[in-house]
Design an enzyme around this catalytic site. Structure first.
Site, short mmCIF file in Angstrom:
data_model
loop_
_atom_site.label_atom_id
_atom_site.label_comp_id
_atom_site.label_asym_id
_atom_site.label_seq_id
_atom_site.Cartn_x
_atom_site.Cartn_y
_atom_site.Cartn_z
N SER A 1 1.30 16.20 -65.50
CA SER A 1 2.34 16.60 -66.45
C SER A 1 3.54 15.65 -66.41
CB SER A 1 2.82 18.01 -66.11
OG SER A 1 3.47 18.02 -64.84
N LYS B 1 -11.18 15.49 -62.34
CA LYS B 1 -9.73 15.58 -62.31
C LYS B 1 -9.43 16.45 -61.11
CE LYS B 1 -5.78 17.56 -64.65
NZ LYS B 1 -5.21 17.85 -63.35
N THR C 1 -3.84 22.55 -68.35
CA THR C 1 -2.84 23.47 -67.80
C THR C 1 -1.50 23.29 -68.50
OG1 THR C 1 -3.94 23.20 -65.66
CG2 THR C 1 -1.74 24.18 -65.65
N VAL D 1 -4.05 12.18 -63.59
CA VAL D 1 -3.76 13.01 -64.77
C VAL D 1 -2.64 13.95 -64.36
CG1 VAL D 1 -4.65 14.63 -66.48
CG2 VAL D 1 -6.24 13.13 -65.27
N GLU E 1 3.20 14.58 -57.21
CA GLU E 1 4.16 14.29 -56.14
C GLU E 1 3.54 13.59 -54.95
OE1 GLU E 1 3.29 16.96 -57.76
OE2 GLU E 1 4.03 18.81 -56.86
N SER F 1 -7.07 18.23 -58.83
CA SER F 1 -5.72 18.78 -58.68
C SER F 1 -5.64 19.67 -57.45
CB SER F 1 -5.33 19.60 -59.92
OG SER F 1 -5.10 18.76 -61.00
N TYR G 1 -12.88 19.67 -63.80
CA TYR G 1 -11.44 19.81 -63.56
C TYR G 1 -11.26 20.77 -62.39
CZ TYR G 1 -6.52 20.97 -64.84
OH TYR G 1 -5.17 21.18 -64.85
C1 LIG Z 1 -0.50 22.98 -61.37
C2 LIG Z 1 -0.22 21.89 -62.35
O1 LIG Z 1 0.27 22.10 -63.44
N1 LIG Z 1 -0.55 20.68 -61.96
C3 LIG Z 1 -0.34 19.53 -62.77
C4 LIG Z 1 -1.65 18.89 -63.06
O2 LIG Z 1 -2.68 19.15 -62.49
C5 LIG Z 1 0.59 18.52 -62.12
O3 LIG Z 1 0.80 17.45 -63.00
C6 LIG Z 1 1.92 19.16 -61.74
O4 LIG Z 1 2.54 19.65 -62.88
C7 LIG Z 1 2.85 18.15 -61.06
O5 LIG Z 1 2.20 17.61 -59.95
C8 LIG Z 1 4.17 18.78 -60.65
O6 LIG Z 1 3.98 19.72 -59.63
C1 LIG Z 2 -1.71 18.66 -65.10
C2 LIG Z 2 -2.96 18.64 -65.81
O1 LIG Z 2 -3.72 17.78 -65.67
C3 LIG Z 2 -3.14 19.63 -66.81
O2 LIG Z 2 -2.16 19.99 -67.41
O3 LIG Z 2 -4.25 20.09 -67.04
#
Ligand SMILES: CC(=O)N[C@H](C=O)[C@@H](O)[C@H](O)[C@H](O)CO
Ligand SMILES: CC(=O)C(=O)O
Length: 310
Positions: free
Chosen positions: A217, A172, A50, A215, A201, A174, A142
């Site tokens: 950002s 992963k 992402t 994992v 967060e 999310s 994912y």
């Molecule tokens: C939707 C999105 O990009 N999710 C990221 C990974 O999965 C996270 O790392 C978020 O960027 C992070 O939790 C901040 O909201």
């Molecule tokens: C946030 C994450 O894991 C991705 O960028 O795919």
């Protein structure tokens, strides 16, 4: 399959550096690897996901990026996982074969999200067709329902998965559904699978229910502080771990209110690391100057428990 070091701790979801005219800025990746390892103490990466705008890149660009991360990460990074998900099976398969050929430490696939799988069996059938193209490479699903709209619970997906996908290594994860995550961990009786959490967060809550790592950002620029949270959790010093999570959460809560996505992540990483990440690709547009000024001031104002600055 070759025995591998188990993946734990933090994985940075890599940003794709771009030039001002929107091309991939490959030469920056060497510096990026050194920055993650030396400044953030992060030695695992998740490429073309992402944050990496993987779904906005051409197949050729995705291959070039994967190759560059493998090449620059050699002897420096522990694990390079390549996201090979796409909307159509042949492209996923091509990317999976490519990842295998360049020696990737793992591949990951999101659920296709235009025509969506409507149940677990359809999703697993799709994943199986990708995984089998890279029969030696650990495979991760994912799970990112907020973006794919595919809400099939992972706990269900795990039933019998190893029989269909022998390379299955983990997820992963999310999503904020910690009940689903906890049920997954409960099903991981032999401890063979890895559950890597992806909502930065609230990582501490995921650790509490047994996540193996994360994992995300934010580990590009808050990796060092988040590593200290992991250490505090392991010790255990929960009060200290909470302090770290509250502070990273305070920053994220602030920027989320301003409007926070991949474009803003690129801007934050640029001012924190000094490495030019460049603009995002349309349909994403550059972070505003106002965002950058406010986000920087907020991050600078945070007083971390260890007394250092971010
Ligand atoms: C939707 C999105 O990009 N999710 C990221 C990974 O999965 C996270 O790392 C978020 O960027 C992070 O939790 C901040 O909201
Ligand atoms: C946030 C994450 O894991 C991705 O960028 O795919």
């Amino acid at each position: 399959m070759i025995p591998r070091k188990k993946l734990k701790g933090l994985v940075a979801a890599t940003i794709t550096p771009m030039t001002p005219d929107g091309k991939i800025n490959l030469p920056v990746i060497r510096q990026y690897v050194d920055y993650l390892v030396n400044e953030q103490n992060v030695k695992n990466v998740f490429v073309n996901g992402t944050t990496g705008e993987g779904l906005s890149l051409s197949i050729q660009e995705r291959k070039q990026l994967a190759e560059e991360w493998m090449c620059q990460g050699k002897d420096k990074l522990d694990h390079v996982i390549i996201h090979v998900g796409a909307l159509n099976l042949p492209e996923c398969q091509e990317l999976a074969r490519h990842a295998a050929a360049i020696g990737a430490g793992g591949i990951a696939v999101i659920a296709p999200f235009f025509f969506k799988p409507t149940n677990k069996d359809e999703l697993v059938a799709f994943l199986q067709k990708v995984a089998s193209e890279a029969p030696e490479v650990p495979f991760y699903y994912y799970h990112i329902p907020p973006l794919t709209g595919v809400k099939i619970r992972v706990e269900e997906l795990l039933d019998g998965i190893k029989a269909q996908i022998p390379t299955f290594q983990g997820v992963k994860f999310s999503d904020t559904d910690l009940l689903d995550l906890a049920q997954c961990i409960n099903k991981n009786e032999t401890g063979d699978f890895e559950f890597l959490y992806g909502v930065d967060e609230q990582l501490l809550a995921a650790l509490a229910v047994g996540a193996n790592g994360a994992v995300g950002s934010t580990y590009n620029y808050l990796g060092r502080q988040t590593n200290l949270m992991l250490q505090a959790f392991a010790k255990p010093d929960f009060a200290l771990a909470q302090q770290y999570q509250l502070l990273t959460g305070e920053f994220l809560n602030f920027v989320i209110k301003l409007g926070f996505g991949v474009a803003q992540t690129k801007a934050v990483m640029t001012f924190v690391s000094g490495i030019p990440m460049g603009p995002p690709r349309l349909p994403l547009v550059d972070a505003s100057n106002e965002f950058i000024v406010k986000a920087k001031a907020k991050l600078d104002s945070i007083v971390w428990p260890n007394g250092d600055c971010s």
